[in-house]
Design a protein around this motif. Structure first.
Motif, PDB file in Angstrom:
ATOM      1  N   SER A   1       0.848  -1.195   0.000  1.00  0.00           N
ATOM      2  CA  SER A   1       0.000   0.000   0.000  1.00  0.00           C
ATOM      3  C   SER A   1       0.882   1.243   0.000  1.00  0.00           C
ATOM      4  O   SER A   1       1.972   1.247   0.559  1.00  0.00           O
ATOM      5  CB  SER A   1      -0.950   0.010   1.206  1.00  0.00           C
ATOM      6  N   ILE A   2       0.394   2.277  -0.664  1.00  0.00           N
ATOM      7  CA  ILE A   2       1.091   3.557  -0.737  1.00  0.00           C
ATOM      8  C   ILE A   2       0.207   4.581  -0.042  1.00  0.00           C
ATOM      9  O   ILE A   2      -0.944   4.790  -0.441  1.00  0.00           O
ATOM     10  CB  ILE A   2       1.350   3.987  -2.195  1.00  0.00           C
ATOM     11  N   ASN A   3       0.729   5.193   1.008  1.00  0.00           N
ATOM     12  CA  ASN A   3      -0.014   6.177   1.810  1.00  0.00           C
ATOM     13  C   ASN A   3      -1.373   5.632   2.255  1.00  0.00           C
ATOM     14  O   ASN A   3      -2.374   6.331   2.244  1.00  0.00           O
ATOM     15  CB  ASN A   3      -0.184   7.491   1.042  1.00  0.00           C
ATOM     16  N   GLY A   4      -1.426   4.359   2.609  1.00  0.00           N
ATOM     17  CA  GLY A   4      -2.644   3.750   3.129  1.00  0.00           C
ATOM     18  C   GLY A   4      -3.580   3.157   2.095  1.00  0.00           C
ATOM     19  O   GLY A   4      -4.528   2.476   2.450  1.00  0.00           O
ATOM     20  N   ALA A   5      -3.332   3.372   0.804  1.00  0.00           N
ATOM     21  CA  ALA A   5      -4.195   2.830  -0.254  1.00  0.00           C
ATOM     22  C   ALA A   5      -3.485   1.676  -0.954  1.00  0.00           C
ATOM     23  O   ALA A   5      -2.296   1.766  -1.252  1.00  0.00           O
ATOM     24  CB  ALA A   5      -4.530   3.912  -1.267  1.00  0.00           C
ATOM     25  N   GLN A   6      -4.231   0.601  -1.212  1.00  0.00           N
ATOM     26  CA  GLN A   6      -3.630  -0.544  -1.893  1.00  0.00           C
ATOM     27  C   GLN A   6      -3.125  -0.133  -3.264  1.00  0.00           C
ATOM     28  O   GLN A   6      -3.733   0.695  -3.940  1.00  0.00           O
ATOM     29  CB  GLN A   6      -4.632  -1.685  -2.025  1.00  0.00           C
ATOM     30  N   ALA A   7      -2.007  -0.755  -3.660  1.00  0.00           N
ATOM     31  CA  ALA A   7      -1.362  -0.351  -4.907  1.00  0.00           C
ATOM     32  C   ALA A   7      -1.296  -1.500  -5.896  1.00  0.00           C
ATOM     33  O   ALA A   7      -0.973  -2.623  -5.542  1.00  0.00           O
ATOM     34  CB  ALA A   7       0.050   0.141  -4.611  1.00  0.00           C
ATOM     35  N   LYS A   8      -1.612  -1.190  -7.146  1.00  0.00           N
ATOM     36  CA  LYS A   8      -1.387  -2.125  -8.245  1.00  0.00           C
ATOM     37  C   LYS A   8       0.069  -1.978  -8.676  1.00  0.00           C
ATOM     38  O   LYS A   8       0.706  -0.970  -8.378  1.00  0.00           O
ATOM     39  CB  LYS A   8      -2.319  -1.790  -9.411  1.00  0.00           C
ATOM     40  N   PRO A   9       0.612  -2.962  -9.406  1.00  0.00           N
ATOM     41  CA  PRO A   9       2.023  -2.879  -9.813  1.00  0.00           C
ATOM     42  C   PRO A   9       2.366  -1.637 -10.623  1.00  0.00           C
ATOM     43  O   PRO A   9       3.495  -1.142 -10.561  1.00  0.00           O
ATOM     44  CB  PRO A   9       2.237  -4.137 -10.658  1.00  0.00           C
ATOM     45  N   SER A  10       1.413  -1.096 -11.355  1.00  0.00           N
ATOM     46  CA  SER A  10       1.693   0.065 -12.215  1.00  0.00           C
ATOM     47  C   SER A  10       1.552   1.402 -11.491  1.00  0.00           C
ATOM     48  O   SER A  10       1.869   2.437 -12.058  1.00  0.00           O
ATOM     49  CB  SER A  10       0.762   0.055 -13.428  1.00  0.00           C
ATOM     50  N   LYS A  11       1.101   1.376 -10.252  1.00  0.00           N
ATOM     51  CA  LYS A  11       0.929   2.626  -9.487  1.00  0.00           C
ATOM     52  C   LYS A  11       2.279   3.305  -9.314  1.00  0.00           C
ATOM     53  O   LYS A  11       3.294   2.667  -9.084  1.00  0.00           O
ATOM     54  CB  LYS A  11       0.334   2.291  -8.120  1.00  0.00           C
ATOM     55  N   THR A  12       2.295   4.618  -9.456  1.00  0.00           N
ATOM     56  CA  THR A  12       3.560   5.346  -9.331  1.00  0.00           C
ATOM     57  C   THR A  12       3.773   5.792  -7.899  1.00  0.00           C
ATOM     58  O   THR A  12       2.827   6.106  -7.171  1.00  0.00           O
ATOM     59  CB  THR A  12       3.594   6.577 -10.260  1.00  0.00           C
TER      60      THR A  12
END
Length: 137
Positions: free
Chosen positions: A31-42
């Motif tokens: 997770s990035i800043n508390g939100a789940q992240a997909k592999p393509s998330k920056t």
């Protein structure tokens, strides 16, 4: 500057391969800043990345968003480990706990399991218990 999260996790040596990093993202362990992240998330500089590797959730602050793998000596310049101490205590308790209970019928016993069983059986079938009994009567 920005970078894909799977590439960043690989480049700062949190995961051994980019494929493993992408799988962790797909399974919801990143997770990035508390939100789940997909592999393509920056990921951007200043973001907080949380990585769940059971039983611990590691937290890292992004100091530099990179996509190329760097040497281990350069990793502290790219990220800061901000994992709370209670997570490390959890890891230590898990390590001290030792034996991981397996579900019945899954896998073969380990060498330690076998030694523990042998010790148990040897203690419970001690020959000295039968010496007082007279078999001829």
């Amino acid at each position: 500057m920005e970078a894909r999260i799977d590439k960043w996790l690989w480049s700062v040596r949190i995961f051994k391969t980019r494929t493993i990093a992408a799988e962790a993202c797909k399974k919801g362990r990143i997770s990035i800043n508390g939100a789940q992240a997909k592999p393509s998330k920056t990921v951007h500089e200043g973001d907080t990345v949380q990585v769940r590797k059971a039983p611990v959730t590691y937290s890292f602050k992004v100091l530099q968003a990179i996509e190329n793998r760097v040497g281990a000596k350069l990793v502290p310049q790219m990220m800061e480990n901000i994992t709370p101490p209670d997570q490390y205590e959890l890891l230590e308790m898990n390590r001290i706990g030792g034996f991981v209970k397996r579900a019945a019928g899954l896998g073969r016993p380990t060498k330690k399991d076998r030694r523990d069983m042998d010790d148990f059986l040897q203690d419970s079938t001690d020959v000295s218990d039968f010496e007082e009994f007279d078999f001829d009567e």
